[in-house]
Design a protein around this motif. Structure first.
Motif, mmCIF file in Angstrom:
data_model
loop_
_atom_site.group_PDB
_atom_site.id
_atom_site.type_symbol
_atom_site.label_atom_id
_atom_site.label_comp_id
_atom_site.label_asym_id
_atom_site.label_seq_id
_atom_site.Cartn_x
_atom_site.Cartn_y
_atom_site.Cartn_z
ATOM 1 N N UNK A 1 9.581 -9.580 6.698
ATOM 2 C CA UNK A 1 9.495 -8.141 6.478
ATOM 3 C C UNK A 1 10.126 -7.752 5.149
ATOM 4 N N UNK A 2 11.205 -8.459 4.762
ATOM 5 C CA UNK A 2 11.906 -8.140 3.515
ATOM 6 C C UNK A 2 11.053 -8.390 2.279
ATOM 7 N N UNK A 3 9.955 -9.121 2.409
ATOM 8 C CA UNK A 3 9.081 -9.384 1.267
ATOM 9 C C UNK A 3 8.160 -8.215 0.952
ATOM 10 N N UNK A 4 7.979 -7.305 1.902
ATOM 11 C CA UNK A 4 7.084 -6.176 1.685
ATOM 12 C C UNK A 4 7.605 -5.276 0.570
ATOM 13 N N UNK B 1 -3.602 3.931 6.874
ATOM 14 C CA UNK B 1 -4.215 4.627 5.743
ATOM 15 C C UNK B 1 -5.026 3.657 4.895
ATOM 16 N N UNK B 2 -6.307 3.923 4.800
ATOM 17 C CA UNK B 2 -7.170 3.125 3.936
ATOM 18 C C UNK B 2 -6.971 3.531 2.478
ATOM 19 N N UNK B 3 -6.987 4.810 2.246
ATOM 20 C CA UNK B 3 -6.790 5.348 0.905
ATOM 21 C C UNK B 3 -6.618 6.849 1.032
ATOM 22 N N UNK B 4 -6.262 7.490 -0.057
ATOM 23 C CA UNK B 4 -6.037 8.932 -0.051
ATOM 24 C C UNK B 4 -7.216 9.640 -0.691
ATOM 25 N N UNK B 5 -7.815 10.586 0.034
ATOM 26 C CA UNK B 5 -8.981 11.313 -0.461
ATOM 27 C C UNK B 5 -8.584 12.528 -1.290
ATOM 28 N N UNK C 1 0.791 -1.222 0.000
ATOM 29 C CA UNK C 1 0.000 0.000 0.000
ATOM 30 C C UNK C 1 0.822 1.269 0.000
ATOM 31 N N UNK C 2 2.048 1.187 0.480
ATOM 32 C CA UNK C 2 2.908 2.371 0.518
ATOM 33 C C UNK C 2 3.990 2.323 -0.558
ATOM 34 N N UNK C 3 3.759 1.504 -1.600
ATOM 35 C CA UNK C 3 4.735 1.344 -2.682
ATOM 36 C C UNK C 3 4.154 1.924 -3.966
#
Length: 465
Positions: free
Chosen positions: A413-416, A357-361, A231-233
């Motif tokens: 964690x490295x898979x994220x 964060x669900x999404x950005x408005x 989600x943060x990529x």
């Protein structure tokens, strides 16, 4: 290109897990793993996001409210917004000869169902199951129907040979759906596999996992889940590696320390445990003593009582309650780093600020992952979905009936956020067979099942990003 550390971690994962489900040299019954594939959102249109948020809110009530609804396979709700490409899904093989189908894996429901070849245009473009192509199909001629706020699914109950993660169950009961509301059209997903307990089954069939856990097919009567975060990529592909489900064992390469188990509340139905404490920005949130929480891989976000949700956002300056389709949700400044911690009666478990964060408005405002539950009386206080589960290695144990959590290892964690090709399902031999399988029911090729919990990153059961 992969960073050296990420590449090393991925190679270690491939070497430490049997992703094919093929038999090993050992004659003992062992556990098996299935890689999880994650779907990324294709659109960030605010109107669409708001609509999905509303559906998530409304469908949660159908899934968990009241005893009459608990007896329905409400995990079907997860399919409503699957077209948003914000979930984790996996693959099973069904029939003789076996054919693979993508399905949602949901610890919040208990039924397996697939769309039928007789469904017609209403079932969309996803692959459909054709009973005429299988020699092990048996029609039980028992009708079933599930009604939702935005549509319904209906069909009949049948039995088939089902394979998953190197295991096979003959005469597995499942629903064959021949009528489907258009809201449920979801490519490439053809159905759902529930991973909760048989007492919730609308088809009154024992779930695939429960059969294997109860009859000794697994070394350990449990399954573990690890989910990845994208989600943060920026620039993530539509399909990304989603993590893994380990069936019959816990994968020590994916967690550190011990697994903290919590007994289920009451008679096993959902994976429901007590939650004792919740803190936001270091401040304790009043959850009225000990509350119950359902641990639900088929829910993207986290739902809770209105008073507690209001208290959460009160810790975040600039937060505002949503209106219209976003009623029940809150917006907050995207520039704010929100730290959340859970306690279920033991260790304290932190949630990454990225998962809040669900999404950005807008360019400055974000929609939070915590929203007001519309379940009402008779349901759980909280529904804890993937926004939290991405931060731990989760274990679902048959006996004693319990849910466990462990800290993720550096390997996990490295898979994220690692952009990599996803594995493709193949069909073939299994390591353990339950029930009677007709001659020729299993081929000689390895069975590789992709398991995918949908929703990675931001959204809830109906995944809304």
């Amino acid at each position: 290109m992969f960073a050296p550390a990420s590449l090393t971690a991925l190679l270690f994962i491939l070497l430490s897990q049997d992703v094919s489900g093929a038999p090993t040299a050992s004659t003992a019954v062992v556990g098996r793993s299935m890689p999880i594939r994650r779907l990324n959102p294709l659109s960030r249109n605010l109107t669409l996001v708001a609509q999905r948020a509303r559906n998530q809110r409304d469908l949660l009530a159908v899934k968990y409210s009241g005893q009459s609804l608990q007896q329905r396979g409400t995990g079907y709700n997860l399919i409503v917004n699957q077209e948003t490409d914000t979930g984790y899904y996996g693959t099973i093989a069904i029939g003789t000869p076996p054919v693979s189908y993508d399905v949602i894996l949901d610890t919040g429901s208990s039924d397996l169902w697939l769309t039928s070849s007789t469904c017609g245009a209403s079932c969309g473009t996803s692959p459909t199951y054709d009973p005429a192509m299988s020699s092990t199909f048996q029609n039980l001629s028992t009708p079933f129907e599930i009604q939702y706020g935005s549509g319904a699914v209906a069909g009949y109950v049948a039995e088939e040979t089902v394979q998953m993660a190197g295991f096979s169950v003959a005469k597995q009961g499942f629903g064959v759906v021949d009528a489907l509301s258009s809201a449920f059209n979801t490519n490439p997903v053809s159905g759902i596999m529930g991973l909760a307990w048989s007492s919730l089954s609308s088809t009154q069939q024992t779930p695939f996992w429960q059969t294997l856990a109860s009859d000794g097919s697994w070394d350990s009567a449990l399954f573990g889940v690890q989910l990845t975060r994208y989600g943060n990529v920026s620039g993530a592909a539509q399909n990304e590696p989603g993590g893994v489900i380990d069936m019959g064992y816990t994968n020590s390469s994916l967690y550190t320390g011990s697994i903290e188990y919590h007994d289920l509340v009451g008679t096993p139905q959902y994976w429901e445990i007590n939650m004792s404490e919740l803190t936001v920005q270091g401040n304790s949130i009043d959850i009225a003593g000990i509350s119950t929480a359902i641990i639900d891989t088929g829910t993207t976000d986290i739902a809770g009582p209105a008073s507690a949700i209001a208290s959460i956002y009160a810790q975040i300056p600039g937060s505002q309650a949503g209106t219209g389709q976003l009623e029940g949700y809150y917006t907050y400044p995207c520039s704010t780093t929100v730290n959340v911690q859970f306690n279920f009666g033991g260790n304290t478990w932190s949630m990454s600020p990225a998962d809040f964060t669900h999404s950005q408005a807008s360019t400055t405002e974000c929609i939070g992952a915590f929203f007001i539950s519309s379940i009402g009386q008779g349901g759980p206080s909280w529904v804890i979905g993937d926004a939290f589960l991405k931060n731990v290695y989760s274990v679902f144990k048959y006996s004693p009936a319990s849910v466990g959590f462990a800290a993720l290892s550096e390997t996990a964690i490295a898979q994220n956020g690692v952009k990599a090709a996803v594995p493709s399902p193949t069909i073939g031999a299994v390591t353990a067979v339950t029930g009677t399988v007709s001659s020729g029911a299993l081929s000689s090729r390895p069975l590789s099942i992709l398991l995918c919990f949908w929703l990675a990153s931001t959204s809830i059961a109906f995944l809304f990003w």
